[in-house]
Design a protein around this motif. Structure first.
Motif, PDB file in Angstrom:
ATOM      1  N   LEU A  59      49.734  30.061  39.885  1.00 16.78           N
ATOM      2  CA  LEU A  59      49.374  29.632  38.602  1.00 16.78           C
ATOM      3  C   LEU A  59      48.255  29.352  38.457  1.00 16.78           C
ATOM      4  CD1 LEU A  59      52.740  27.616  37.655  1.00 16.78           C
ATOM      5  CD2 LEU A  59      51.956  29.748  36.843  1.00 16.78           C
ATOM      6  N   THR A  60      47.194  29.474  39.370  1.00 16.56           N
ATOM      7  CA  THR A  60      46.305  29.203  39.145  1.00 16.56           C
ATOM      8  C   THR A  60      44.971  30.431  39.222  1.00 16.56           C
ATOM      9  OG1 THR A  60      44.408  27.749  40.254  1.00 16.56           O
ATOM     10  CG2 THR A  60      46.133  28.511  42.028  1.00 16.56           C
ATOM     11  N   TYR A  61      43.423  30.326  39.158  1.00 16.53           N
ATOM     12  CA  TYR A  61      42.444  30.988  39.061  1.00 16.53           C
ATOM     13  C   TYR A  61      41.671  30.502  39.708  1.00 16.53           C
ATOM     14  CZ  TYR A  61      43.309  34.131  35.089  1.00 16.53           C
ATOM     15  OH  TYR A  61      43.963  34.708  34.270  1.00 16.53           O
ATOM     16  N   GLN A 103      37.662  35.394  43.579  1.00 21.27           N
ATOM     17  CA  GLN A 103      37.665  34.389  41.997  1.00 21.27           C
ATOM     18  C   GLN A 103      37.720  35.154  40.745  1.00 21.27           C
ATOM     19  OE1 GLN A 103      36.642  30.512  42.407  1.00 21.27           O
ATOM     20  NE2 GLN A 103      38.313  30.165  44.118  1.00 21.27           N
ATOM     21  N   LYS A 104      35.964  35.763  40.836  1.00 17.41           N
ATOM     22  CA  LYS A 104      36.231  36.315  39.082  1.00 17.41           C
ATOM     23  C   LYS A 104      36.537  37.836  39.477  1.00 17.41           C
ATOM     24  CE  LYS A 104      32.309  38.362  37.579  1.00 17.41           C
ATOM     25  NZ  LYS A 104      30.238  38.592  36.867  1.00 17.41           N
ATOM     26  N   PHE A 105      37.060  38.430  40.548  1.00 15.47           N
ATOM     27  CA  PHE A 105      37.858  39.995  40.433  1.00 15.47           C
ATOM     28  C   PHE A 105      38.877  39.736  40.199  1.00 15.47           C
ATOM     29  CE2 PHE A 105      40.650  41.822  43.696  1.00 15.47           C
ATOM     30  CZ  PHE A 105      41.087  43.545  43.347  1.00 15.47           C
ATOM     31  N   TYR A 106      39.828  38.240  40.779  1.00 15.81           N
ATOM     32  CA  TYR A 106      41.058  38.060  40.468  1.00 15.81           C
ATOM     33  C   TYR A 106      41.221  37.953  39.373  1.00 15.81           C
ATOM     34  CZ  TYR A 106      46.044  36.109  41.444  1.00 15.81           C
ATOM     35  OH  TYR A 106      47.785  35.891  40.906  1.00 15.81           O
ATOM     36  N   LEU A 107      40.370  36.840  38.189  1.00 21.23           N
ATOM     37  CA  LEU A 107      40.194  36.717  36.760  1.00 21.23           C
ATOM     38  C   LEU A 107      40.187  38.125  36.509  1.00 21.23           C
ATOM     39  CD1 LEU A 107      38.897  33.587  35.916  1.00 21.23           C
ATOM     40  CD2 LEU A 107      38.319  34.900  34.423  1.00 21.23           C
ATOM     41  N   ASN A 111      43.431  40.340  33.697  1.00 19.10           N
ATOM     42  CA  ASN A 111      43.026  40.024  32.328  1.00 19.10           C
ATOM     43  C   ASN A 111      43.265  39.076  32.085  1.00 19.10           C
ATOM     44  OD1 ASN A 111      42.850  42.951  32.153  1.00 19.10           O
ATOM     45  ND2 ASN A 111      45.334  42.562  32.554  1.00 19.10           N
ATOM     46  N   LEU A 112      42.261  38.534  32.971  1.00 19.04           N
ATOM     47  CA  LEU A 112      41.808  36.894  31.810  1.00 19.04           C
ATOM     48  C   LEU A 112      42.742  36.055  31.078  1.00 19.04           C
ATOM     49  CD1 LEU A 112      38.046  37.672  30.429  1.00 19.04           C
ATOM     50  CD2 LEU A 112      38.654  36.965  32.747  1.00 19.04           C
ATOM     51  N   GLY A 113      44.425  36.971  31.752  1.00 14.39           N
ATOM     52  CA  GLY A 113      45.784  36.092  31.245  1.00 14.39           C
ATOM     53  C   GLY A 113      45.643  33.951  31.062  1.00 14.39           C
ATOM     54  N   ILE A 119      52.306  35.196  41.318  1.00 14.72           N
ATOM     55  CA  ILE A 119      51.763  35.958  42.447  1.00 14.72           C
ATOM     56  C   ILE A 119      53.760  36.825  41.867  1.00 14.72           C
ATOM     57  CG2 ILE A 119      51.700  36.613  43.890  1.00 14.72           C
ATOM     58  CD1 ILE A 119      49.383  35.541  43.262  1.00 14.72           C
ATOM     59  N   ASP A 120      53.437  37.943  41.812  1.00 12.08           N
ATOM     60  CA  ASP A 120      54.214  39.065  40.883  1.00 12.08           C
ATOM     61  C   ASP A 120      54.045  40.388  41.553  1.00 12.08           C
ATOM     62  OD1 ASP A 120      52.619  40.429  39.530  1.00 12.08           O
ATOM     63  OD2 ASP A 120      53.376  39.130  37.931  1.00 12.08           O
ATOM     64  N   SER A 121      54.887  41.439  41.044  1.00  7.74           N
ATOM     65  CA  SER A 121      55.088  42.728  41.846  1.00  7.74           C
ATOM     66  C   SER A 121      53.519  43.459  41.949  1.00  7.74           C
ATOM     67  CB  SER A 121      55.786  43.747  41.361  1.00  7.74           C
ATOM     68  OG  SER A 121      55.637  43.819  40.213  1.00  7.74           O
ATOM     69  N   ASN A 122      52.764  42.882  40.430  1.00  4.75           N
ATOM     70  CA  ASN A 122      51.924  43.777  40.867  1.00  4.75           C
ATOM     71  C   ASN A 122      50.187  42.888  40.752  1.00  4.75           C
ATOM     72  OD1 ASN A 122      52.662  45.920  38.973  1.00  4.75           O
ATOM     73  ND2 ASN A 122      53.056  44.209  37.539  1.00  4.75           N
ATOM     74  N   SER A 123      50.338  41.411  40.337  1.00  4.37           N
ATOM     75  CA  SER A 123      48.786  40.936  41.344  1.00  4.37           C
ATOM     76  C   SER A 123      49.178  40.700  42.653  1.00  4.37           C
ATOM     77  CB  SER A 123      49.227  40.054  40.632  1.00  4.37           C
ATOM     78  OG  SER A 123      50.304  38.712  40.690  1.00  4.37           O
TER      79      SER A 123
END
Length: 139
Positions: A59-61, A103-107, A111-113, A119-123
């Protein structure tokens, strides 16, 4: 699955880590915040105790990571990662996970959601090692 009702503020056999305990490449003990548990037999996270796992907050960027310390376990605010295919995560990798570049890559990868940053099976696939390191180690 470990919630406040399962823990105590008094020192116990295992420290229960929460997302605020995770700093850049380290774990911070926080007075009047830390909690403990004496029996983890009924929790699925027991399989990670004293393992070579990496902890990242859900739950964090503000991405950051740390190694799981001995005799510590994570509550649901933390994702527990284990390297696959023989890769070993290093302190350099942990440092990269808290960098502005990652952090920019992760954001962007998320998808800037603003909803469901768990953290799930995709992220989970956004967490790995840098391409240069992968190439260097497998030449």
């Amino acid at each position: 699955s470990i919630t406040k009702e399962h823990t105590t503020d008094e020192k116990g056999k295992f420290t229960v880590l929460k997302s605020n305990n995770i700093q850049k490449e380290s774990i911070l003990n926080i007075e009047d915040y830390d909690s403990y548990i004496n029996n983890i037999d009924n929790f699925s996270v027991k399989k990670y105790i004293n393992s070579n796992s990496i902890l990242i907050p859900n739950l964090t960027y503000k991405t950051r990571a740390s190694f799981l310390p001995k005799n510590c376990i994570a509550d649901g605010s933390i994702a527990i990662l284990q390297p696959k295919n023989g890769f070993v995560i290093t302190k350099k990798d942990l440092k990269y996970y808290s960098s502005k570049e990652f952090q920019k890559f992760y954001l962007i990868g998320r998808n800037l959601g603003t909803r469901s940053l768990n953290i799930d099976s995709n992220s989970i696939n956004l967490w790995g090692i840098q391409k240069e390191r992968h190439i260097d180690e497998h030449q």
